[in-house]
Design a protein around this motif. Sequence first.
Motif, PDB file in Angstrom:
ATOM      1  N   PHE A 246     -49.908  57.385  -0.835  1.00  0.00           N
ATOM      2  CA  PHE A 246     -49.589  56.265  -1.722  1.00  0.00           C
ATOM      3  C   PHE A 246     -50.348  54.998  -1.330  1.00  0.00           C
ATOM      4  CE2 PHE A 246     -46.857  52.444  -1.918  1.00  0.00           C
ATOM      5  CZ  PHE A 246     -46.863  52.241  -3.292  1.00  0.00           C
ATOM      6  N   ALA A 247     -50.295  54.644  -0.042  1.00  0.00           N
ATOM      7  CA  ALA A 247     -50.932  53.397   0.400  1.00  0.00           C
ATOM      8  C   ALA A 247     -52.445  53.466   0.251  1.00  0.00           C
ATOM      9  CB  ALA A 247     -50.545  53.117   1.851  1.00  0.00           C
ATOM     10  N   SER A 248     -53.024  54.623   0.538  1.00  0.00           N
ATOM     11  CA  SER A 248     -54.483  54.725   0.416  1.00  0.00           C
ATOM     12  C   SER A 248     -54.931  54.572  -1.040  1.00  0.00           C
ATOM     13  CB  SER A 248     -54.959  56.065   0.993  1.00  0.00           C
ATOM     14  OG  SER A 248     -54.394  57.154   0.288  1.00  0.00           O
ATOM     15  N   ARG A 249     -54.148  55.111  -1.975  1.00  0.00           N
ATOM     16  CA  ARG A 249     -54.500  54.939  -3.376  1.00  0.00           C
ATOM     17  C   ARG A 249     -54.355  53.478  -3.807  1.00  0.00           C
ATOM     18  NH1 ARG A 249     -55.407  58.192  -7.758  1.00  0.00           N
ATOM     19  NH2 ARG A 249     -56.257  59.474  -6.084  1.00  0.00           N
ATOM     20  N   MET A 250     -53.314  52.805  -3.317  1.00  0.00           N
ATOM     21  CA  MET A 250     -53.135  51.384  -3.625  1.00  0.00           C
ATOM     22  C   MET A 250     -54.323  50.570  -3.134  1.00  0.00           C
ATOM     23  SD  MET A 250     -50.110  50.538  -5.118  1.00  0.00           S
ATOM     24  CE  MET A 250     -49.466  49.003  -4.442  1.00  0.00           C
ATOM     25  N   VAL A 251     -54.770  50.844  -1.905  1.00  0.00           N
ATOM     26  CA  VAL A 251     -55.898  50.097  -1.347  1.00  0.00           C
ATOM     27  C   VAL A 251     -57.161  50.370  -2.144  1.00  0.00           C
ATOM     28  CG1 VAL A 251     -57.377  49.867   0.683  1.00  0.00           C
ATOM     29  CG2 VAL A 251     -54.897  49.978   0.965  1.00  0.00           C
ATOM     30  N   GLN A 252     -57.380  51.633  -2.529  1.00  0.00           N
ATOM     31  CA  GLN A 252     -58.562  51.965  -3.328  1.00  0.00           C
ATOM     32  C   GLN A 252     -58.579  51.219  -4.649  1.00  0.00           C
ATOM     33  OE1 GLN A 252     -58.245  56.319  -3.362  1.00  0.00           O
ATOM     34  NE2 GLN A 252     -60.230  56.408  -2.335  1.00  0.00           N
ATOM     35  N   ASP A 253     -57.381  51.009  -5.208  1.00  0.00           N
ATOM     36  CA  ASP A 253     -57.286  50.295  -6.481  1.00  0.00           C
ATOM     37  C   ASP A 253     -57.237  48.783  -6.303  1.00  0.00           C
ATOM     38  OD1 ASP A 253     -57.303  52.708  -7.721  1.00  0.00           O
ATOM     39  OD2 ASP A 253     -55.152  52.789  -8.117  1.00  0.00           O
ATOM     40  N   GLY A 254     -57.352  48.305  -5.062  1.00  0.00           N
ATOM     41  CA  GLY A 254     -57.346  46.874  -4.814  1.00  0.00           C
ATOM     42  C   GLY A 254     -55.974  46.250  -4.949  1.00  0.00           C
ATOM     43  N   LEU A 255     -54.902  47.019  -4.736  1.00  0.00           N
ATOM     44  CA  LEU A 255     -53.542  46.520  -4.883  1.00  0.00           C
ATOM     45  C   LEU A 255     -52.874  46.373  -3.523  1.00  0.00           C
ATOM     46  CD1 LEU A 255     -52.435  48.779  -7.874  1.00  0.00           C
ATOM     47  CD2 LEU A 255     -53.179  46.389  -7.974  1.00  0.00           C
ATOM     48  N   VAL A 256     -51.915  45.460  -3.457  1.00  0.00           N
ATOM     49  CA  VAL A 256     -51.179  45.205  -2.229  1.00  0.00           C
ATOM     50  C   VAL A 256     -49.973  46.136  -2.171  1.00  0.00           C
ATOM     51  CG1 VAL A 256     -49.836  43.502  -0.943  1.00  0.00           C
ATOM     52  CG2 VAL A 256     -51.933  42.812  -2.114  1.00  0.00           C
ATOM     53  N   VAL A 257     -49.762  46.751  -1.014  1.00  0.00           N
ATOM     54  CA  VAL A 257     -48.583  47.589  -0.815  1.00  0.00           C
ATOM     55  C   VAL A 257     -47.396  46.684  -0.532  1.00  0.00           C
ATOM     56  CG1 VAL A 257     -47.525  49.407   0.560  1.00  0.00           C
ATOM     57  CG2 VAL A 257     -49.979  49.463   0.101  1.00  0.00           C
ATOM     58  N   ASP A 258     -46.460  46.597  -1.469  1.00  0.00           N
ATOM     59  CA  ASP A 258     -45.271  45.778  -1.268  1.00  0.00           C
ATOM     60  C   ASP A 258     -44.033  46.644  -1.485  1.00  0.00           C
ATOM     61  OD1 ASP A 258     -45.246  46.134  -4.016  1.00  0.00           O
ATOM     62  OD2 ASP A 258     -45.839  44.076  -4.471  1.00  0.00           O
ATOM     63  N   ALA A 259     -42.870  46.080  -1.184  1.00  0.00           N
ATOM     64  CA  ALA A 259     -41.625  46.840  -1.277  1.00  0.00           C
ATOM     65  C   ALA A 259     -41.335  47.306  -2.703  1.00  0.00           C
ATOM     66  CB  ALA A 259     -40.469  46.022  -0.714  1.00  0.00           C
ATOM     67  N   PRO A 260     -41.470  46.457  -3.733  1.00  0.00           N
ATOM     68  CA  PRO A 260     -41.204  46.946  -5.091  1.00  0.00           C
ATOM     69  C   PRO A 260     -42.101  48.106  -5.508  1.00  0.00           C
ATOM     70  CG  PRO A 260     -41.193  44.551  -5.050  1.00  0.00           C
ATOM     71  CD  PRO A 260     -41.706  44.998  -3.725  1.00  0.00           C
TER      72      PRO A 260
END
Length: 350
Positions: A246-260
Amino acid sequence: MAMEIRVLAKHGMGVREIAREVGMSRNTVRRYLRDAAAVRYKERPRRPSKLDPYEGYIAARLAAAAPETIQANVLLEEIRTRGYAGGYTMVKAHVAALRAQAVPEPVVRFETAPGQQMQVDWAVIRRSGSRVGSRLSVFVATLGWSRAAYVEFVTDERVETLIACHERAFLAFGGVPREVLYDNVRTVVTQRDAYGQGKHRFHGGFADFAGHSGFRPRLCRPYRAQTKGKVERFIRYLRGSFYVPFASRMVQDGLVVDAPAANAAVRRWMREVANARVHATTGAVPAERLEDERAALQPVPAPWGGTILRDGPPASVFRITALPLPIVGFQHPLSVYEALTPFMNGEVRP
C-alpha cells in the motif's frame, strides 16, 4: 592410507598394483582390504584444565538465571573468589559452549475458548512521502479463538485513542470478550505487581472503561512475548501483506501515507483478504469462525462516557465518547482510496 587402498581396489586395481602404488607390501594391502577398520585413530585423552573444578558451579549459575544469561566476565570474577587461577578466554569459551548446547524451550500455542480472549498490541509504522511527522501507530486486536482481527491506523497512542479503538473493535467483532491481553502499556498499567505478585495498578480511566465494557485486562508474563503471539504474528502479516504494498503504491503516485488513507484501504483488505483467508494455524477462515465465536461474546455496551484526568499545569479533564470512524475530511479525494486497494487483491487497476 586404508581409504586410499579401498578406493584403488574399487577402481579395479589388483593387490600387486596397489602395493606398488602406495609403497606397501602386498600382505599389508591384503590386511587393509580384509579389515576396513584395521587402523583406528584413538582420540587423545582430554588434558586436565584449571576450569574443571568450577564447571559445575558455572552450569548451576547459568541454569538458575535462565531464561536470562550471565556474562562470562561476571562468572570469571565469581570463580576467582573461589580459587580459580586461569584466564578469561577459557571461561568465555566454556560459557559459549554451554549456551550452544542449550535446547530452546518449545513454543506452546495457548488456545482459548470462544469469547474468552482478545489480544491487543500497538505497532509503529514509519511513513514514506511525508515531511511532517514520520510515524503512524497501528492498533491491532485479534480474537484468540477465531483469529478474526481488527486494525486501525492512528496518529497517537493516548489512552483516549486506545479506548476509542477498543470500542470500534468491539463493534466490528459484534461483542466483547471476557479478557483482553496486553504488554506493559503505560496507558493500560501504571505499575506492575504494585499490590503483590500478579496484582497490578491499572490506569484509572482505562480500568473504568474495562469495567464498563465487561472485560478483564490481563498482562503478558515478562520475557514471554509468545504469550501474545497471535496478535504479534498478525502484525508481521499486516506489514508484509498490506502496508508495504500500500505505502509503496502511494509513494509511486506522489501521495502522502496518512491515517485516513491507510484506514480506507485496510478496511477493505481486512474484509476481502485478512479475515477471508484460510488461517495457517486453525485451518479455517477467521470471518467464518467469528460467526460461531460471536455467540460466546458479551453484548457491546453503550459508548463509555467516563473522564480521563491528565496531569498538567493545571490538570485537564478529557471526556471520551467513542464514535465510528469518520468518512469525511480525508486529505485526498475519495476516488483515491477506492483506486488504492484493487491491486492488493489481484484486480486490474484502471
